[in-house]
Write a protein that holds these residues in place. Sequence first.
Motif, PDB file in Angstrom:
ATOM      1  N   ALA A 140      -7.699  -6.204 -13.589  1.00  8.92           N
ATOM      2  CA  ALA A 140      -6.411  -6.895 -13.648  1.00  8.92           C
ATOM      3  C   ALA A 140      -5.309  -5.979 -14.165  1.00  8.92           C
ATOM      4  N   ASN A 197     -12.454  -7.450 -12.382  1.00  4.46           N
ATOM      5  CA  ASN A 197     -12.332  -8.852 -12.770  1.00  4.46           C
ATOM      6  C   ASN A 197     -11.358  -9.653 -11.911  1.00  4.46           C
ATOM      7  N   VAL A 198     -10.824  -9.012 -10.852  1.00  3.66           N
ATOM      8  CA  VAL A 198      -9.967  -9.731  -9.908  1.00  3.66           C
ATOM      9  C   VAL A 198     -10.365  -9.321  -8.485  1.00  3.66           C
ATOM     10  N   ASP A 211      -9.362 -12.997 -15.243  1.00  7.97           N
ATOM     11  CA  ASP A 211      -8.294 -12.663 -16.186  1.00  7.97           C
ATOM     12  C   ASP A 211      -7.206 -13.721 -16.098  1.00  7.97           C
ATOM     13  N   VAL A 228      -4.594 -13.018  -4.491  1.00  3.43           N
ATOM     14  CA  VAL A 228      -5.748 -13.146  -5.381  1.00  3.43           C
ATOM     15  C   VAL A 228      -6.669 -14.249  -4.865  1.00  3.43           C
ATOM     16  N   SER A 278      -9.999 -14.640  -6.494  1.00  7.09           N
ATOM     17  CA  SER A 278     -10.632 -15.111  -7.720  1.00  7.09           C
ATOM     18  C   SER A 278     -10.260 -14.164  -8.851  1.00  7.09           C
ATOM     19  N   SER A 279     -10.226 -14.694 -10.064  1.00  6.03           N
ATOM     20  CA  SER A 279      -9.824 -13.874 -11.205  1.00  6.03           C
ATOM     21  C   SER A 279     -10.514 -14.355 -12.483  1.00  6.03           C
ATOM     22  N   TYR A 294      -3.830 -13.707 -13.833  1.00  9.23           N
ATOM     23  CA  TYR A 294      -3.778 -13.936 -12.393  1.00  9.23           C
ATOM     24  C   TYR A 294      -4.650 -15.119 -12.015  1.00  9.23           C
ATOM     25  N   LYS A 295      -4.184 -15.867 -11.023  1.00  4.42           N
ATOM     26  CA  LYS A 295      -4.936 -17.029 -10.536  1.00  4.42           C
ATOM     27  C   LYS A 295      -4.971 -16.991  -9.017  1.00  4.42           C
ATOM     28  N   ARG A 297     -11.899  -5.394  -5.062  1.00  5.19           N
ATOM     29  CA  ARG A 297     -12.139  -5.915  -6.405  1.00  5.19           C
ATOM     30  C   ARG A 297     -11.724  -4.825  -7.398  1.00  5.19           C
TER      31      ARG A 297
END
Length: 330
Positions: free
Chosen positions: A109, A31-32, A77, A72, A74-75, A80-81, A106
């Motif tokens: 998180a 998810n990140v 969660d 990062v 894309s996230s 994280y941004k 990838r």
Amino acid sequence: MFKALVMTQGEDGLASGAIQELDESQLPEGNVTVAVEYSTVNYKDGLCLSPKGGGLVRAYPHVPGIDFAGTVESSEDERYKPGDKVVLTGWRVGEVHWGGYGQKARVKADWLVPLPEGLSTKQAMAVGTAGFTSMLSVMALEDHGVTPEKGPVLVTGAAGGVGSVAVAILANLGYEVAGVTGRPETADYLKSLGVSQIVAREELNETVKRPLETETWAGCVDAVGGEMLARVLGQMKYGGSVAAVGLAGGAGLPATVIPFLLRGVNLLGIDSVMRPYEDRVRAWQRIASDLPMEKLEAMVKPANLSDLPQLGADILKGQVQGRVVVDVNT
């Protein structure tokens, strides 16, 4: 598209690595997504880069690299941004999940840690799993009462990745540090990190019939295991502690229980792979405050993706001194 070192398996069942162009859609689930900036080379990486995967790689094609640091992209969660700097070590990444030997990764998180203030992504990979494990070892010794006043601390495999960082941290904290090495040519390097006494490997890698020897060490960070660890246990001071972090000298332990029963010696197992998040944050914060950055820089060897197959072979032979920092974008 991005570049990665991809291990593929031939018809003979043996794996080899080559740099390939991959599409982001080929990345595993997570998810990140992280734009990787740096990775490193640990003993486990050497195993994953070997023709048989060291018993760690479960499926091919595979992107190794058990550590990475980056930004990062894309996230999914909320923790994280995009733009956040992060570090990953452990969680079987680089073994069963694609790792850091590529320009993108990838992951989940839960596996990430925010990069501590004061550390760059390059410095974080100069630390890597080896240095993270070293800090966990020092913290474990502290938690069991080892202080500079108690006496010298022994570091086995002192010129390796774990040993080098452990020496630098311990010396910076005021400990008298003795370093074990089988490579006499590393003596000046070890002294520059803070070792005050060099112990030749030959002095410790043979078992003795006596279960106890002269009380010498208040603590020990052991990256070797095997006969050396057994020997060191018999040299520990009363109430002393050994943090066991590696098995470069073998997984066996030809020891007796006498040091535990008569001297109250503690044998502390150090795992960095599945370590809880809170412990990881604490260790990275301690690294940022207690590891002298000028000594960290002195132990770094730069590398890129094309260097990895050879470095993997070298580290398995004990021929890599200090820490390797891999710039995945060069």
